[in-house]
Design a protein around this motif. Structure first.
Motif, PDB file in Angstrom:
ATOM      1  N   GLN A 142       0.688  -1.044   0.473  1.00  0.00           N
ATOM      2  CA  GLN A 142      -0.055   0.274   0.206  1.00  0.00           C
ATOM      3  C   GLN A 142       0.761   1.648  -0.256  1.00  0.00           C
ATOM      4  O   GLN A 142       1.024   2.555  -1.155  1.00  0.00           O
ATOM      5  N   SER A 143       1.872   1.533   0.467  1.00  0.00           N
ATOM      6  CA  SER A 143       2.124   2.244   1.175  1.00  0.00           C
ATOM      7  C   SER A 143       3.927   2.522   0.026  1.00  0.00           C
ATOM      8  O   SER A 143       4.001   3.620  -0.516  1.00  0.00           O
ATOM      9  N   ARG A 144       4.716   1.433   0.141  1.00  0.00           N
ATOM     10  CA  ARG A 144       5.190   1.343  -1.541  1.00  0.00           C
ATOM     11  C   ARG A 144       6.660   1.828  -0.325  1.00  0.00           C
ATOM     12  O   ARG A 144       7.323   1.950  -0.808  1.00  0.00           O
ATOM     13  N   LEU A 145       6.487   1.890   1.476  1.00  0.00           N
ATOM     14  CA  LEU A 145       8.009   2.127   1.664  1.00  0.00           C
ATOM     15  C   LEU A 145       8.218   1.058   2.175  1.00  0.00           C
ATOM     16  O   LEU A 145       8.280  -0.093   2.244  1.00  0.00           O
ATOM     17  N   TYR A 146       9.157   0.966   2.883  1.00  0.00           N
ATOM     18  CA  TYR A 146      10.236  -0.151   3.494  1.00  0.00           C
ATOM     19  C   TYR A 146      10.541  -0.340   4.199  1.00  0.00           C
ATOM     20  O   TYR A 146      10.765   0.371   5.438  1.00  0.00           O
ATOM     21  N   LEU A 147      10.384  -1.881   5.253  1.00  0.00           N
ATOM     22  CA  LEU A 147      10.581  -2.378   6.272  1.00  0.00           C
ATOM     23  C   LEU A 147      11.520  -1.658   7.161  1.00  0.00           C
ATOM     24  O   LEU A 147      12.716  -2.248   6.409  1.00  0.00           O
ATOM     25  N   THR A 148      11.789  -0.789   8.054  1.00  0.00           N
ATOM     26  CA  THR A 148      13.517  -0.349   8.120  1.00  0.00           C
ATOM     27  C   THR A 148      13.629  -0.578   9.917  1.00  0.00           C
ATOM     28  O   THR A 148      12.982  -0.073  10.463  1.00  0.00           O
ATOM     29  N   ALA A 149      14.940  -0.977  10.384  1.00  0.00           N
ATOM     30  CA  ALA A 149      15.358  -1.098  11.545  1.00  0.00           C
ATOM     31  C   ALA A 149      16.471  -0.666  12.009  1.00  0.00           C
ATOM     32  O   ALA A 149      17.088   0.236  11.270  1.00  0.00           O
ATOM     33  N   ASP A 150      16.205   0.100  13.360  1.00  0.00           N
ATOM     34  CA  ASP A 150      17.233   1.463  13.544  1.00  0.00           C
ATOM     35  C   ASP A 150      18.026   0.458  14.520  1.00  0.00           C
ATOM     36  O   ASP A 150      17.614  -0.311  15.196  1.00  0.00           O
ATOM     37  N   ASN A 151      18.630   0.889  15.197  1.00  0.00           N
ATOM     38  CA  ASN A 151      20.182   0.774  15.935  1.00  0.00           C
ATOM     39  C   ASN A 151      19.389   0.665  17.319  1.00  0.00           C
ATOM     40  O   ASN A 151      20.674  -0.435  18.046  1.00  0.00           O
ATOM     41  N   ASP A 152      18.234   0.741  17.511  1.00  0.00           N
ATOM     42  CA  ASP A 152      17.776   1.139  19.077  1.00  0.00           C
ATOM     43  C   ASP A 152      16.456  -0.103  19.393  1.00  0.00           C
ATOM     44  O   ASP A 152      15.500   0.078  19.963  1.00  0.00           O
ATOM     45  N   GLY A 153      16.475  -0.933  18.184  1.00  0.00           N
ATOM     46  CA  GLY A 153      15.193  -1.414  17.835  1.00  0.00           C
ATOM     47  C   GLY A 153      14.001  -1.219  17.522  1.00  0.00           C
ATOM     48  O   GLY A 153      12.791  -1.869  17.701  1.00  0.00           O
ATOM     49  N   ASN A 154      14.082  -0.513  17.194  1.00  0.00           N
ATOM     50  CA  ASN A 154      12.135   0.656  16.569  1.00  0.00           C
ATOM     51  C   ASN A 154      12.151   0.697  15.278  1.00  0.00           C
ATOM     52  O   ASN A 154      13.854  -0.013  14.103  1.00  0.00           O
ATOM     53  N   VAL A 155      11.402  -0.509  14.663  1.00  0.00           N
ATOM     54  CA  VAL A 155      10.975  -0.832  12.780  1.00  0.00           C
ATOM     55  C   VAL A 155      10.544   0.208  12.643  1.00  0.00           C
ATOM     56  O   VAL A 155       9.071   0.844  13.438  1.00  0.00           O
ATOM     57  N   SER A 156      10.296   0.919  11.198  1.00  0.00           N
ATOM     58  CA  SER A 156       9.189   1.915  10.725  1.00  0.00           C
ATOM     59  C   SER A 156       9.253   1.457   9.518  1.00  0.00           C
ATOM     60  O   SER A 156      10.009   1.003   9.222  1.00  0.00           O
ATOM     61  N   MET A 157       8.893   2.795   8.476  1.00  0.00           N
ATOM     62  CA  MET A 157       8.504   2.750   7.106  1.00  0.00           C
ATOM     63  C   MET A 157       9.572   3.808   6.910  1.00  0.00           C
ATOM     64  O   MET A 157       9.485   4.971   6.855  1.00  0.00           O
ATOM     65  N   THR A 158      10.617   3.808   5.769  1.00  0.00           N
ATOM     66  CA  THR A 158      11.285   4.739   4.999  1.00  0.00           C
ATOM     67  C   THR A 158      11.472   4.516   3.380  1.00  0.00           C
ATOM     68  O   THR A 158      10.873   3.432   2.810  1.00  0.00           O
ATOM     69  N   GLY A 159      11.869   5.693   2.582  1.00  0.00           N
ATOM     70  CA  GLY A 159      11.823   5.268   1.136  1.00  0.00           C
ATOM     71  C   GLY A 159      12.443   4.390   1.194  1.00  0.00           C
ATOM     72  O   GLY A 159      13.848   3.940   2.232  1.00  0.00           O
ATOM     73  N   TRP A 160      12.675   4.439  -0.173  1.00  0.00           N
ATOM     74  CA  TRP A 160      14.553   3.585  -0.340  1.00  0.00           C
ATOM     75  C   TRP A 160      15.740   4.245  -1.011  1.00  0.00           C
ATOM     76  O   TRP A 160      15.527   5.266  -1.069  1.00  0.00           O
ATOM     77  N   ALA A 161      17.019   3.782   0.446  1.00  0.00           N
ATOM     78  CA  ALA A 161      18.117   4.722   0.385  1.00  0.00           C
ATOM     79  C   ALA A 161      19.097   3.853   0.253  1.00  0.00           C
ATOM     80  O   ALA A 161      20.079   4.381   0.309  1.00  0.00           O
ATOM     81  N   ASN A 162      19.381   2.678  -0.377  1.00  0.00           N
ATOM     82  CA  ASN A 162      20.182   1.904  -0.537  1.00  0.00           C
ATOM     83  C   ASN A 162      21.146   2.205   0.801  1.00  0.00           C
ATOM     84  O   ASN A 162      22.020   2.057   1.187  1.00  0.00           O
ATOM     85  N   ASP A 163      19.889   2.470   1.926  1.00  0.00           N
ATOM     86  CA  ASP A 163      20.192   1.927   3.594  1.00  0.00           C
ATOM     87  C   ASP A 163      20.071  -0.187   3.885  1.00  0.00           C
ATOM     88  O   ASP A 163      19.312  -0.460   3.368  1.00  0.00           O
ATOM     89  N   ARG A 164      20.967  -0.134   4.423  1.00  0.00           N
ATOM     90  CA  ARG A 164      21.077  -1.825   5.264  1.00  0.00           C
ATOM     91  C   ARG A 164      20.589  -1.839   6.207  1.00  0.00           C
ATOM     92  O   ARG A 164      19.807  -3.580   6.202  1.00  0.00           O
ATOM     93  N   HIS A 165      20.293  -0.831   6.659  1.00  0.00           N
ATOM     94  CA  HIS A 165      18.685  -0.695   7.747  1.00  0.00           C
ATOM     95  C   HIS A 165      17.240  -1.134   6.515  1.00  0.00           C
ATOM     96  O   HIS A 165      16.599  -1.967   7.970  1.00  0.00           O
ATOM     97  N   GLN A 166      17.294  -1.161   5.747  1.00  0.00           N
ATOM     98  CA  GLN A 166      16.406  -2.074   5.259  1.00  0.00           C
ATOM     99  C   GLN A 166      16.434  -3.488   4.493  1.00  0.00           C
ATOM    100  O   GLN A 166      15.529  -4.168   4.414  1.00  0.00           O
ATOM    101  N   LEU A 167      17.920  -3.681   4.633  1.00  0.00           N
ATOM    102  CA  LEU A 167      17.392  -5.344   3.712  1.00  0.00           C
ATOM    103  C   LEU A 167      17.681  -6.434   4.911  1.00  0.00           C
ATOM    104  O   LEU A 167      17.962  -6.545   6.500  1.00  0.00           O
ATOM    105  N   TRP A 168      16.872  -7.389   5.363  1.00  0.00           N
ATOM    106  CA  TRP A 168      16.075  -8.602   6.215  1.00  0.00           C
ATOM    107  C   TRP A 168      17.187  -9.532   5.397  1.00  0.00           C
ATOM    108  O   TRP A 168      16.660  -9.776   3.697  1.00  0.00           O
ATOM    109  N   LYS A 169      17.317 -10.365   6.068  1.00  0.00           N
ATOM    110  CA  LYS A 169      17.795 -12.420   5.937  1.00  0.00           C
ATOM    111  C   LYS A 169      17.009 -12.867   6.424  1.00  0.00           C
ATOM    112  O   LYS A 169      16.472 -12.744   7.747  1.00  0.00           O
TER     113      LYS A 169
END
Length: 169
Positions: A142-169
């Motif tokens: 729906q939003s076209r945003l990416y699931l992102t995690a920060d170093n404090d344990g927070n999960v949010s949605m952000t636009g694509w910026a080639n950030d490893r915080h958006q990568l999940w394995k």
């Protein structure tokens, strides 16, 4: 009948049953239980159905993505592509069990809610493969945003910026 018209008729006669087979319940055989580890923080995506909350490890690294239970929440997700509203390659990320809840994103917020029937666009995720990092970006349908995690344990949605915080394995 011309040759091209005859060839098209033969193609359609073969293609229609194959399309019906591909869109039938056979696709749900790909469903599996998974864990998601963030490639920047090495933390696991966790959930608590009692709080409808989603976060990553709040108390340090958990390289094995093992479930520590209790207040740290569950790490298991069911990657499910059945019962989706207008399926087109998206998945629902559900918590385990028959009463599992769906990972949901609205604007930049990420939370759990009872899965809609059928699963709506806010509850659907595209798994976009990044071959360079050998990991996925989880993009909300729906939003076209990416699931992102920060170093404090927070999960949010952000636009694509080639950030490893958006990568999940």
């Amino acid at each position: 009948m011309s040759t091209s018209r005859a060839a098209r008729s033969v193609f359609l006669a073969a293609a229609i049953p194959m399309a019906l087979l591909a869109s039938s319940g056979a696709a749900s055989a790909q469903d599996a239980d998974v864990t998601w580890t963030n490639q920047a923080t090495y933390d696991c995506l966790r959930s608590s159905t009692s709080r409808n909350a989603v976060w990553t490890n709040p108390q340090g690294k958990d390289y094995a993505c093992r479930s520590l239970g209790g207040s740290l929440g569950e790490v298991q997700w069911h990657d499910d592509n059945s019962n989706l509203e207008n399926p087109d390659g998206a998945w629902a990320e559900k918590t385990p069990g028959s009463n599992g809840k769906c990972l949901t994103a609205y604007e930049r917020s990420v939370y759990l809610e009872p899965c809609s029937g059928p699963v709506n666009y806010y509850e659907q995720w595209y798994e976009e493969w990044d071959g360079n990092y050998k990991a996925f970006r989880l993009k909300n349908r729906q939003s076209r945003l990416y699931l992102t995690a920060d170093n404090d344990g927070n999960v949010s949605m952000t636009g694509w910026a080639n950030d490893r915080h958006q990568l999940w394995k």
